[in-house]
Design an enzyme around this catalytic site. Structure first.
Site, PDB file in Angstrom:
ATOM      1  N   CYS A 136      18.177 -44.574  13.735  1.00  0.00           N
ATOM      2  CA  CYS A 136      17.122 -44.548  14.757  1.00  0.00           C
ATOM      3  C   CYS A 136      16.274 -43.273  14.709  1.00  0.00           C
ATOM      4  O   CYS A 136      15.209 -43.212  15.304  1.00  0.00           O
ATOM      5  CB  CYS A 136      17.730 -44.691  16.149  1.00  0.00           C
ATOM      6  SG  CYS A 136      18.590 -46.249  16.377  1.00  0.00           S
ATOM      7  N   HIS A 180      13.418 -41.221  21.888  1.00  0.00           N
ATOM      8  CA  HIS A 180      13.878 -42.484  21.315  1.00  0.00           C
ATOM      9  C   HIS A 180      14.143 -43.468  22.454  1.00  0.00           C
ATOM     10  O   HIS A 180      14.736 -43.108  23.468  1.00  0.00           O
ATOM     11  CB  HIS A 180      15.152 -42.240  20.500  1.00  0.00           C
ATOM     12  CG  HIS A 180      15.756 -43.517  19.987  1.00  0.00           C
ATOM     13  ND1 HIS A 180      15.009 -44.487  19.368  1.00  0.00           N
ATOM     14  CD2 HIS A 180      17.030 -43.994  20.020  1.00  0.00           C
ATOM     15  CE1 HIS A 180      15.797 -45.504  19.034  1.00  0.00           C
ATOM     16  NE2 HIS A 180      17.020 -45.226  19.422  1.00  0.00           N
ATOM     17  N   ASN A 188      15.752 -51.537  22.148  1.00  0.00           N
ATOM     18  CA  ASN A 188      15.865 -50.479  21.135  1.00  0.00           C
ATOM     19  C   ASN A 188      15.446 -51.046  19.777  1.00  0.00           C
ATOM     20  O   ASN A 188      16.162 -51.862  19.205  1.00  0.00           O
ATOM     21  CB  ASN A 188      17.310 -49.977  21.099  1.00  0.00           C
ATOM     22  CG  ASN A 188      17.526 -48.843  20.104  1.00  0.00           C
ATOM     23  OD1 ASN A 188      16.654 -48.534  19.299  1.00  0.00           O
ATOM     24  ND2 ASN A 188      18.700 -48.230  20.155  1.00  0.00           N
TER      25      ASN A 188
END
Ligand code: COA
Length: 330
Positions: A116, A256, A285
């Site tokens: 990520c 994030h 996500n």
């Protein structure tokens, strides 16, 4: 050439697939509820790619928008980096497939694997190559088809992820400070808290491996949560110190997009809730695409404007993490 050229993002773009999967839809797939998902994560829905869309298809759509926004033609791109943990295939790189789809025939291309955290790592890599004078123009993409790598029978993970892509075009010659000095870190000793253990050279594809579902993402959610809050919080502080910027001078923080409770915990620690950006409600996500999509949306919806100081921060499998500061120049 000047060894320390200033570098800025001159265009952004993002793309999410058409199909929307809501929390209510998930209630028909696993034993869960909209209330559980929303209260634990802040997510309401996510986008899911079509069967014939791979990471490079999503990435190419985002890239075309970023190029148009930047006023740059595909043949002007010297470098394409695609950050992804859901590549089209092991090789060739997803970046090569994007190159072909957008016609960037003068670019060299590679993928970057930092889970990520990939988009921020890729931004810094491209920035440093431009700053050193090795290249002039780079296209950085975060693109993920997470829906192929989650176990749709595991309610602890499948509800958390979505598909999408974001892109940025970088060039030398920033007005203002442009992209500043990043701080990045990794801790491989914690790899097994968030990983996809099967399908690679450690645990190759076999009937047994697939029966054991080792080719799907595995996560220890609570542990990951704690590390994400600490690492992103610490790294933002370090990046601000490194660039000699006070937290009060920052106009917008883009973390994030993994979970609104992680974002809220960082906001509380830094005292910046009024300047924290989140779109996790709409996309869940999207791993390395999340920061790229959020940056594009923050620019397009007017949250970020010329002269603003923006802090980006990421956390992901590895573990990997990082933060960077930029002065928006457009
Ligand atoms: N729906 C309903 N119940 C669920 C569920 C779901 N989708 N997923 C898990 N549960 C249950 C668990 O089985 C557990 O039940 P039990 O107490 O009977 O065993 C209970 O809810 C609590 O589970 P737990 O995992 O402790 O919940 P949590 O409050 O830690 O929230 C996460 C779970 C995954 C939302 C949270 O840990 C998280 O967001 N972690 C970070 C994940 C992340 O961001 N990863 C990517 C980083 S890049």
């Amino acid at each position: 050439m000047d060894a320390k050229r200033k570098v800025s993002i001159i265009g952004t773009g993002s793309y999410v697939p058409e199909k929307v999967l809501t929390n209510q839809d998930l209630e028909h797939i696993v034993e869960t509820s909209d209330e559980w998902i929303y209260s634990r994560t802040g997510m309401r829905e996510r986008h899911i790619a079509a069967d014939d869309q791979a990471a490079s298809d999503l990435g190419a759509e985002a890239a075309k928008k970023a190029l148009e926004d930047a006023g740059v033609t595909a043949d002007q791109i010297d470098l394409i980096i695609v950050a992804t943990l859901s590549p089209d295939m092991f090789f060739p790189s997803t970046a090569c497939f994007v190159q072909e789809k957008i016609g960037a025939k003068n670019a060299f291309c590679f993928d970057l694997g930092a889970a990520c955290s990939g988009f921020l790592y890729a931004l810094d890599n491209a920035k440093n190559q431009i700053a050193a004078g090795a290249i002039n123009t780079a296209l950085v993409i975060g693109s993920e088809k997470m829906s192929t790598f989650v176990d749709w029978e595991d309610r602890g993970t499948c509800i958390l992820f979505g598909d999408g892509a974001g892109a940025a075009v970088l060039q030398a010659g920033a007005e203002g400070r442009g992209l500043m000095n990043a701080v990045m870190g990794s801790d491989g000793s914690l790899a097994d808290l968030l990983w996809t253990p099967g399908g690679g050279s450690r645990n190759p594809i076999s009937h047994e491996m697939i029966d054991e579902k080792q080719h799907y993402l595995k996560m220890q959610g609570r542990e990951v949560f704690k590390h994400a809050v600490k690492r992103m919080g610490d790294t933002v502080v370090q990046a601000l110190e490194k660039n000699e910027i006070s937290v009060d001078d920052v106009n917008c923080f883009i973390p994030h997009q993994a979970n609104v409770r992680i974002i809220d915990a960082i906001s509380r620690r830094l005292g910046v809730a009024d300047r924290m950006y989140s779109n996790v409600e709409k996309y869940a996500n999207t791993s390395s695409a999340a920061l790229a999509i959020a940056l594009d949306e923050a620019v397009k919806d007017g949250t970020i404007s010329k002269g603003d100081l923006v802090v980006l921060t990421v956390f992901g499998g590895g573990f990997t993490w990082g933060a960077n500061v930029l002065e928006w120049g457009k």
